[in-house]
Design an enzyme around this catalytic site. Structure first.
Site, PDB file in Angstrom:
ATOM      1  N   GLY A 274      -1.114   0.874  -4.872  1.00  0.00           N
ATOM      2  CA  GLY A 274      -2.383   0.266  -4.519  1.00  0.00           C
ATOM      3  C   GLY A 274      -3.514   0.902  -5.275  1.00  0.00           C
ATOM      4  O   GLY A 274      -3.614   2.131  -5.340  1.00  0.00           O
TER       5      GLY A 274
ATOM      6  N   CYS B 149       0.840  -1.186   0.000  1.00  0.00           N
ATOM      7  CA  CYS B 149       0.000   0.000   0.000  1.00  0.00           C
ATOM      8  C   CYS B 149       0.879   1.240   0.000  1.00  0.00           C
ATOM      9  O   CYS B 149       2.099   1.135   0.085  1.00  0.00           O
ATOM     10  CB  CYS B 149      -0.868   0.048   1.262  1.00  0.00           C
ATOM     11  SG  CYS B 149      -1.927  -1.380   1.473  1.00  0.00           S
TER      12      CYS B 149
ATOM     13  N   ASP C 112      12.760  -8.607 -18.289  1.00  0.00           N
ATOM     14  CA  ASP C 112      11.645  -8.278 -17.402  1.00  0.00           C
ATOM     15  C   ASP C 112      12.173  -8.144 -15.983  1.00  0.00           C
ATOM     16  O   ASP C 112      13.237  -8.673 -15.661  1.00  0.00           O
ATOM     17  CB  ASP C 112      10.517  -9.309 -17.486  1.00  0.00           C
ATOM     18  CG  ASP C 112       9.166  -8.696 -17.066  1.00  0.00           C
ATOM     19  OD1 ASP C 112       9.150  -7.529 -16.632  1.00  0.00           O
ATOM     20  OD2 ASP C 112       8.133  -9.380 -17.184  1.00  0.00           O
ATOM     21  N   ASP C 113      11.421  -7.430 -15.142  1.00  0.00           N
ATOM     22  CA  ASP C 113      11.937  -7.185 -13.792  1.00  0.00           C
ATOM     23  C   ASP C 113      11.832  -8.402 -12.888  1.00  0.00           C
ATOM     24  O   ASP C 113      12.678  -8.632 -12.038  1.00  0.00           O
ATOM     25  CB  ASP C 113      11.206  -5.994 -13.154  1.00  0.00           C
ATOM     26  CG  ASP C 113       9.714  -6.200 -13.134  1.00  0.00           C
ATOM     27  OD1 ASP C 113       9.044  -5.744 -14.066  1.00  0.00           O
ATOM     28  OD2 ASP C 113       9.203  -6.848 -12.198  1.00  0.00           O
TER      29      ASP C 113
ATOM     30  N   TYR D 137      10.604  -3.904  -8.284  1.00  0.00           N
ATOM     31  CA  TYR D 137       9.333  -3.727  -8.978  1.00  0.00           C
ATOM     32  C   TYR D 137       8.430  -2.614  -8.437  1.00  0.00           C
ATOM     33  O   TYR D 137       7.874  -1.842  -9.213  1.00  0.00           O
ATOM     34  CB  TYR D 137       8.559  -5.053  -8.972  1.00  0.00           C
ATOM     35  CG  TYR D 137       7.142  -4.901  -9.437  1.00  0.00           C
ATOM     36  CD1 TYR D 137       6.861  -4.757 -10.790  1.00  0.00           C
ATOM     37  CD2 TYR D 137       6.087  -4.847  -8.537  1.00  0.00           C
ATOM     38  CE1 TYR D 137       5.568  -4.576 -11.235  1.00  0.00           C
ATOM     39  CE2 TYR D 137       4.784  -4.667  -8.973  1.00  0.00           C
ATOM     40  CZ  TYR D 137       4.525  -4.537 -10.319  1.00  0.00           C
ATOM     41  OH  TYR D 137       3.255  -4.343 -10.760  1.00  0.00           O
TER      42      TYR D 137
ATOM     43  N   ASN E 212       1.022   0.417   5.873  1.00  0.00           N
ATOM     44  CA  ASN E 212       1.577  -0.265   4.708  1.00  0.00           C
ATOM     45  C   ASN E 212       2.422  -1.415   5.242  1.00  0.00           C
ATOM     46  O   ASN E 212       3.348  -1.189   6.011  1.00  0.00           O
ATOM     47  CB  ASN E 212       2.444   0.706   3.900  1.00  0.00           C
ATOM     48  CG  ASN E 212       3.231   0.029   2.789  1.00  0.00           C
ATOM     49  OD1 ASN E 212       4.259   0.529   2.361  1.00  0.00           O
ATOM     50  ND2 ASN E 212       2.755  -1.109   2.312  1.00  0.00           N
ATOM     51  N   GLY E 213       2.075  -2.626   4.844  1.00  0.00           N
ATOM     52  CA  GLY E 213       2.841  -3.779   5.300  1.00  0.00           C
ATOM     53  C   GLY E 213       1.944  -4.943   5.650  1.00  0.00           C
ATOM     54  O   GLY E 213       0.779  -4.971   5.241  1.00  0.00           O
TER      55      GLY E 213
ATOM     56  N   SER F 259       7.445  -1.508 -16.121  1.00  0.00           N
ATOM     57  CA  SER F 259       8.254  -1.833 -14.943  1.00  0.00           C
ATOM     58  C   SER F 259       9.681  -2.270 -15.254  1.00  0.00           C
ATOM     59  O   SER F 259      10.550  -2.145 -14.401  1.00  0.00           O
ATOM     60  CB  SER F 259       7.539  -2.881 -14.098  1.00  0.00           C
ATOM     61  OG  SER F 259       7.234  -4.008 -14.880  1.00  0.00           O
TER      62      SER F 259
END
Ligand code: AMP
Length: 487
Positions: A38, A12, A357-358, A254, A113-114, A295
């Site tokens: 998010g 988030c 790609d990441d 990412y 966030n977490g 990304s």
């Protein structure tokens, strides 16, 4: 509870400001810049020193605040906001943050966030003691704990509670006279402080949100810190000194925006360096290097620069499609990749293409991209991943808390190459990942101050509620690997 508990509070973004006119408007801009963290819900709580005002809903920020009156209603010179990235099934408005709790001795708003790793146990204990939860989010636990110890005073109760919850957390709390920020003892999620021209302080998940509101970067919040911002300014305190930096490496790989600077490292530069080291690790004879917008573009440019191959635009992205990763079924995810990305025939036809790609998680994106490129006439498609094989779940707040869906948890690299249909498949090593990010203030923290558990299974904290399910999945995994070897 299922063997592997699904995290309810995933990646988030949080933003808070104290001491500026139209704080909610500023928070809106900050959250807008954090929208990549998010997309499932958003909300803001403000205060005018008298009351706390809340608006939150499901969906993108612009939709949640489509009616301008909603923002106007959030008066005052302090606010906190949240953008939520949840998974299907738990997307009820009750889980959209910031939460607002009313108490006789003063209201409190909370954004997180977490992901907490001992949330299930704590919630059970609290419920047995009489607590009544309003959401199924782990975030609410913190406030129940604070109330349990409130007789000691709010800050001591908060400090005590922060020592009881475990996992990855960046919390913002708002009361009518102060804004509080707290970061977990490993600093798993990023959180930084900035200052506006008028002296007001801003706290945000990423520095890109400081830039948008013209705040000057002051410092990263450090593991174990409790920051209090009130009319007297900024106060840096600790709830624990038993800390060690282990920031989530997926932030650099990412999640974070390329223009953000986390612990002194510009995310774009780190990604570019991942691409460069990948090219050193796996030089490949090909005609061009392409990235997967958006990304992996930084990593792809690094690979191209290092290899001396032309950097081309072999894939384009529709700007109007939301993320595929969180689609609930595999069929929908595959359809989603098609809607989002298209191959540029005139670029790739007849060519040997290196795709950078990441990350590769379920393998959905890689498989679809390779199919598309071949369909557009590519002669060879080499898949180069600018991070190591994602084998172990994340329990700290990204949407990968079960092993069952992780391709690298089940298959060897050569089997994965077959499954995604590539001519070759290579991954960045863990050593090179750490080298690429190179956090300057990591000191002697293991893995250069990063959490790389997703790649090597070495978690910086005990897993608490997740331990049993995790160990069980490891056993099943071993059985499957043995079966793959035999066949
Ligand atoms: P997959 O298709 O499942 O292999 O997902 C890999 C792609 O999704 C990568 O190319 C990333 O850009 C992106 N990705 C990686 N991790 C996450 C995550 N936790 N949430 C959303 N997207 C992700």
């Amino acid at each position: 509870m299922p063997a592997e508990i699904k995290g309810l509070n995933e990646e988030c973004g949080v933003f808070g400001v104290f001491g500026v006119q139209d704080a909610s408007q500023l928070t809106y801009y900050g959250l807008h810049t954090l929208q990549h963290r998010g997309q499932e819900g958003a909300g803001i709580v403000s205060t005018d020193s008298k009351e706390l005002y809340q608006h939150r809903d499901r969906g993108l920020l612009a939709k949640v605040f489509a009616n301008p009156n909603e923002l106007k209603r959030l008066v005052g010179d302090a606010a906190i906001g949240h953008v939520r990235y949840g998974t299907s099934g738990h997307n009820s408005i009750a889980n959209v943050q910031p939460f607002l709790f009313h108490f006789h001795d003063g209201d409190v708003a909370l954004a997180h966030n977490g992901n907490l790793t001992n949330a299930v146990t704590l919630r059970r204990q609290l419920e047995d003691d009489g607590a009544v939860f309003q959401s199924d989010s782990d975030t609410e636990i913190l406030i129940h704990l604070v109330r349990k110890y409130i007789k000691e005073g709010f800050i001591p109760a908060l400090k005590k509670s922060l020592n009881i919850v475990h996992g990855g957390f960046a919390f913002l709390l708002l009361q009518k006279d102060r804004l509080i920020a707290a970061l977990d003892p490993n600093g798993i999620r990023p959180l930084c402080i900035g200052q506006l021209e008028n002296g007001a302080y801003v706290v945000a998940s990423e520095t890109c949100a400081l830039d948008i509101v013209n705040a000057k970067f002051i410092r990263d919040v450090q593991p174990g810190e409790l920051i209090v911002i009130d009319r007297d300014g900024l106060h840096i305190d600790h709830y624990t000194t038993n800390t060690q930096l282990a920031i989530c490496s997926m932030e650099y790989i990412y999640f974070a925006r390329p223009d953000s600077i986390i612990h002194g490292v510009t995310v774009h530069n780190a990604r570019k360096q991942m691409g460069r080291l990948l090219a050193k690790q796996y030089p490949i004879d090909a005609d061009m290097v392409i990235g997967v917008p958006n990304s992996s573009l930084s990593a792809a440019s690094g690979y191209a620069e290092e290899s001396g191959l032309p950097y081309e635009m072999g894939l384009i992205k529709s700007q109007y499609v939301a993320r595929t990763f969180i689609q609930p079924t595999q069929a929908l995810r595959e359809q989603g990749v098609h809607l989002k990305l298209s191959a540029v025939r005139g670029v790739v036809a007849g060519k040997r293409v290196i795709v950078v790609d990441d990350s590769l998680v379920r393998g959905t994106t890689s498989k679809q991209i390779i199919k598309m490129l071949r369909h557009a006439g590519a002669k060879e498609v080499h898949m180069l991943i600018a991070s190591p094989p994602f084998k172990f779940p994340c329990f700290y707040g990204i949407d990968i808390s079960t092993r069952s869906e992780l391709m690298a948890a089940h298959y060897s690299v050569s089997t994965m190459k077959e499954l995604i249909g590539a001519d070759s498949l290579h991954f960045l090593s863990v050593e090179n990942l750490i080298k690429a990010i190179n956090i300057p203030d990591a000191g002697d923290a293991p893995y250069g101050g990063l959490t790389v558990a997703y790649f090597n299974g070495d978690y910086p904290t005990p897993l608490y509620d997740y331990e049993e399910g995790y160990l069980k999945s490891l056993n099943e995994q071993e059985k499957r690997a043995r079966k793959e070897l035999k066949s």
